[in-house]
Design a protein around this motif. Structure first.
Motif, PDB file in Angstrom:
ATOM      1  N   ASN A  50       0.818   8.126  -6.501  1.00 46.63           N
ATOM      2  CA  ASN A  50       0.275   9.414  -6.082  1.00 46.63           C
ATOM      3  C   ASN A  50       1.365  10.444  -5.793  1.00 46.63           C
ATOM      4  OD1 ASN A  50      -1.830   7.203  -5.208  1.00 46.63           O
ATOM      5  ND2 ASN A  50      -2.935   9.080  -5.593  1.00 46.63           N
ATOM      6  N   HIS A  51       2.220  10.134  -4.831  1.00 45.31           N
ATOM      7  CA  HIS A  51       3.226  11.140  -4.458  1.00 45.31           C
ATOM      8  C   HIS A  51       4.182  11.438  -5.620  1.00 45.31           C
ATOM      9  CE1 HIS A  51       2.203  11.586  -0.203  1.00 45.31           C
ATOM     10  NE2 HIS A  51       1.933  10.297  -0.222  1.00 45.31           N
ATOM     11  N   LEU A  76       0.840   4.062  -3.107  1.00 44.64           N
ATOM     12  CA  LEU A  76       0.588   5.492  -2.885  1.00 44.64           C
ATOM     13  C   LEU A  76       1.821   6.333  -3.205  1.00 44.64           C
ATOM     14  CD1 LEU A  76      -1.330   5.260   0.483  1.00 44.64           C
ATOM     15  CD2 LEU A  76      -2.131   6.608  -1.469  1.00 44.64           C
ATOM     16  N   TYR A  90       4.935   5.797   7.073  1.00 45.01           N
ATOM     17  CA  TYR A  90       4.014   6.006   8.186  1.00 45.01           C
ATOM     18  C   TYR A  90       2.886   4.980   8.280  1.00 45.01           C
ATOM     19  CZ  TYR A  90       2.374   8.699  12.115  1.00 45.01           C
ATOM     20  OH  TYR A  90       2.047   9.081  13.390  1.00 45.01           O
ATOM     21  N   LEU A  91       2.319   4.568   7.150  1.00 47.85           N
ATOM     22  CA  LEU A  91       1.195   3.626   7.189  1.00 47.85           C
ATOM     23  C   LEU A  91       1.586   2.304   7.835  1.00 47.85           C
ATOM     24  CD1 LEU A  91      -0.517   4.089   3.707  1.00 47.85           C
ATOM     25  CD2 LEU A  91      -1.226   5.014   5.915  1.00 47.85           C
ATOM     26  N   SER A 130      11.185  16.679   6.914  1.00 47.51           N
ATOM     27  CA  SER A 130      11.193  15.802   5.755  1.00 47.51           C
ATOM     28  C   SER A 130      12.530  15.890   5.041  1.00 47.51           C
ATOM     29  CB  SER A 130      10.090  16.227   4.784  1.00 47.51           C
ATOM     30  OG  SER A 130       8.841  16.176   5.428  1.00 47.51           O
ATOM     31  N   TRP A 183      10.904  10.920   4.367  1.00 52.49           N
ATOM     32  CA  TRP A 183       9.606  11.578   4.534  1.00 52.49           C
ATOM     33  C   TRP A 183       8.674  10.608   5.256  1.00 52.49           C
ATOM     34  CZ3 TRP A 183       7.008  15.914   1.770  1.00 52.49           C
ATOM     35  CH2 TRP A 183       7.919  16.816   1.242  1.00 52.49           C
ATOM     36  N   GLU A 184       7.771  11.156   6.038  1.00 48.96           N
ATOM     37  CA  GLU A 184       6.846  10.279   6.773  1.00 48.96           C
ATOM     38  C   GLU A 184       5.987   9.449   5.814  1.00 48.96           C
ATOM     39  OE1 GLU A 184       5.253  13.352   9.359  1.00 48.96           O
ATOM     40  OE2 GLU A 184       6.256  12.455  11.074  1.00 48.96           O
ATOM     41  N   HIS A 185       5.662   9.997   4.640  1.00 45.54           N
ATOM     42  CA  HIS A 185       4.816   9.215   3.728  1.00 45.54           C
ATOM     43  C   HIS A 185       5.508   7.938   3.242  1.00 45.54           C
ATOM     44  CE1 HIS A 185       6.490  11.932   0.311  1.00 45.54           C
ATOM     45  NE2 HIS A 185       6.959  10.746   0.086  1.00 45.54           N
ATOM     46  N   GLN A 227       4.309   3.981  11.472  1.00 46.32           N
ATOM     47  CA  GLN A 227       3.879   5.128  12.281  1.00 46.32           C
ATOM     48  C   GLN A 227       5.092   5.896  12.842  1.00 46.32           C
ATOM     49  OE1 GLN A 227       2.023   1.999  13.395  1.00 46.32           O
ATOM     50  NE2 GLN A 227       0.899   2.359  11.510  1.00 46.32           N
ATOM     51  N   LYS A 243       0.829  -1.202   0.000  1.00 42.67           N
ATOM     52  CA  LYS A 243       0.000   0.000   0.000  1.00 42.67           C
ATOM     53  C   LYS A 243       0.870   1.260   0.000  1.00 42.67           C
ATOM     54  CE  LYS A 243      -4.064   2.118   1.897  1.00 42.67           C
ATOM     55  NZ  LYS A 243      -4.864   2.411   3.095  1.00 42.67           N
TER      56      LYS A 243
END
Lengths: 231, 217
Positions: free
Chosen positions: A65-66, A61, A203-204, A160, A198-200, A207, A57
């Motif tokens: 997306n990013h 993303l 993170y999912l 970031s 970067w957290e993205h 965390q 996932k």
């Protein structure tokens, strides 16, 4: 192998995109001044192929997306800067520079990142050999000592950014450098291996436990891709 | 030589009180983990600094500045942030709770919508991690409102500046719920702004705005 072809194409297109565009000639109003548009490179593996180190996932993303947003924004601002050049609007050109840096940097960084990752079935995590292995050993003593330093650098990023193994084009030596936000590795240093902090990027799955992500990512590092970047 | 030690200020509402705009899971992690980590690291840096002061080790003192700024900033920003949010159904979340502030917002931006639009554009323009703030700037007898962004955990502590409210634009503030849909977060956060707190900060001094920090020592 197809994936190799994709990887090469991806890097070339990223580098092409990073080259400052040649001065636009006087054109007809409404002409698009940007020659080649940057495009989202295909991943050389499936979204789920880096599990369990990085979830499918996150990869989907992150790539679809990013990364794609950096590509479309870079194209958009490139077009605007070409128009500003056409109109000799220096103020607009300068105002657009940070946006070119950010979105162009995002495109370059992610393109290099996808390439310097690989599923374990495709060599991910296998230690470097040859000149890169020697360079790392010369500078850090061992691969484990290098990883530890690199993870310390990653953990020390305030906000970031990215950590990179770089090669100094003046001395040929390798070293670790961190870059804020999407600042790309350009100029004196050559990017060899990058990790997105970067957290993205985690993170999912991880965390606030980013240290676990930094530890796990070494299982899917594509050292072969890194070796090819060393000169 | 001892240094002050800070502790995590309690949330003024339950973790799920800002739903559906900010999920319980985000609030739990954000308050219980992220904010706590800033405090833990701040306390450690302040302790090391106190030792460095005691031993007149000036290079160590200077070397600690970045860690203190980052972690103290994280503590300051989050402490202000929790207080400038409120459940969407509460009276505090209505702009009618901030009559004087809204008056000056209208005088500055024309109308409320123009203010929101300007603020949202500013928030979406942040490159990387950071915060968006509405700030009151006092210059002598005059005061004005301005929207500013601060990068990473830089706090609003300039001369004459009083933070009215802040919006956290780090990805950890919204990612579990909104993913890359940052514009939706920037839209929904307005439903949980605590205008009563904003009004108090607007009418008060900087010391008033920062009293939550004194309480956390």
């Amino acid at each position: 192998m197809n994936s190799t072809l994709l990887r090469t194409t991806a890097v070339r297109s990223a580098l092409r995109a990073a080259v400052p565009s040649t001065p636009a000639r006087a054109g007809i109003a409404g002409t698009t001044f940007v020659r080649g548009k940057a495009t989202l490179p295909d991943l050389p593996y499936d979204y789920g192929a880096l599990e369990p180190a990085i979830s499918g996932k996150i990869m989907e993303l992150h790539h679809k997306n990013h990364h794609n947003t950096y590509v479309t924004s870079f194209n958009n601002f490139s077009e605007q800067i070409a128009e500003a050049k056409q109109k000799n609007d220096i103020a607009a050109q300068i105002a657009l520079q940070p946006l070119i840096n950010f979105h162009g940097g995002g495109h370059i960084n992610h393109t290099l990142f996808w390439e310097n990752l690989a599923p374990t079935s495709q060599g991910g995590g296998e230690p470097p050999t040859g000149a890169l292995a020697s360079a790392i050993n010369d500078s850090y003593g061992s691969l484990d000592a290098f990883k530890e330093k690199f993870n310390t650098a990653l953990a020390g990023i305030q906000g970031s950014g990215w950590a990179w193994l770089v090669q100094d084009t003046q001395t040929g030596k390798v070293g670790i450098k961190t870059y804020a936000n999407q600042d790309p590795v350009v100029g004196q240093f050559r990017p060899i291996l990058g990790v997105d902090a970067w957290e993205h990027a985690y993170y999912l799955q991880y965390q606030n436990r980013k240290a676990e992500y930094f530890k796990a990512i070494w299982d899917v590092i594509n050292w072969k891709a890194a070796e090819k970047r060393l000169k | 030589m001892s240094a002050p030690s800070y502790s995590l200020p309690p949330l003024p509402y339950a973790y799920d009180a800002l739903e559906p705009h900010i999920s319980k899971q985000i609030m739990e992690l954000h308050h219980g983990k992220h904010h706590q980590t800033y405090i833990t690291n701040l306390n450690a840096a302040l302790k090391t600094q106190a030792e460095a002061v005691h031993t007149a080790d000036i290079t160590s003192q200077v070397g600690l500045q970045a860690a203190i700024k980052f972690n103290a900033g994280g503590h300051i920003n989050h402490s202000l942030f929790w207080q400038n949010m409120a459940p969407a159904s509460s009276a505090e979340a209505k702009t009618s709770a901030a009559p004087e502030l809204i008056k000056q917002i209208k005088a500055t931006w024309g109308d409320e919508q123009a203010f929101y639009d300007a603020f949202k554009t500013t928030l979406l323009g942040i490159q990387g991690s950071g915060w968006g703030w509405l700030v009151k700037v006092e210059t002598g007898k005059e005061q004005r409102l301005t929207i500013v962004t601060t990068k990473d955990q830089d706090p609003v502590v300039g001369k004459g500046e009083v933070p009215i409210f802040g919006i956290d634009m780090w990805e950890h503030a919204y990612y579990l719920q909104y993913l890359n849909g940052k514009p939706a977060y920037v839209e929904n956060i307005w439903k949980v702004i605590n205008w009563k707190t904003a009004e108090e900060r607007f009418l008060g001094t900087r010391a008033d705005a920062f009293k939550v920090l004194r309480a956390s020592i």
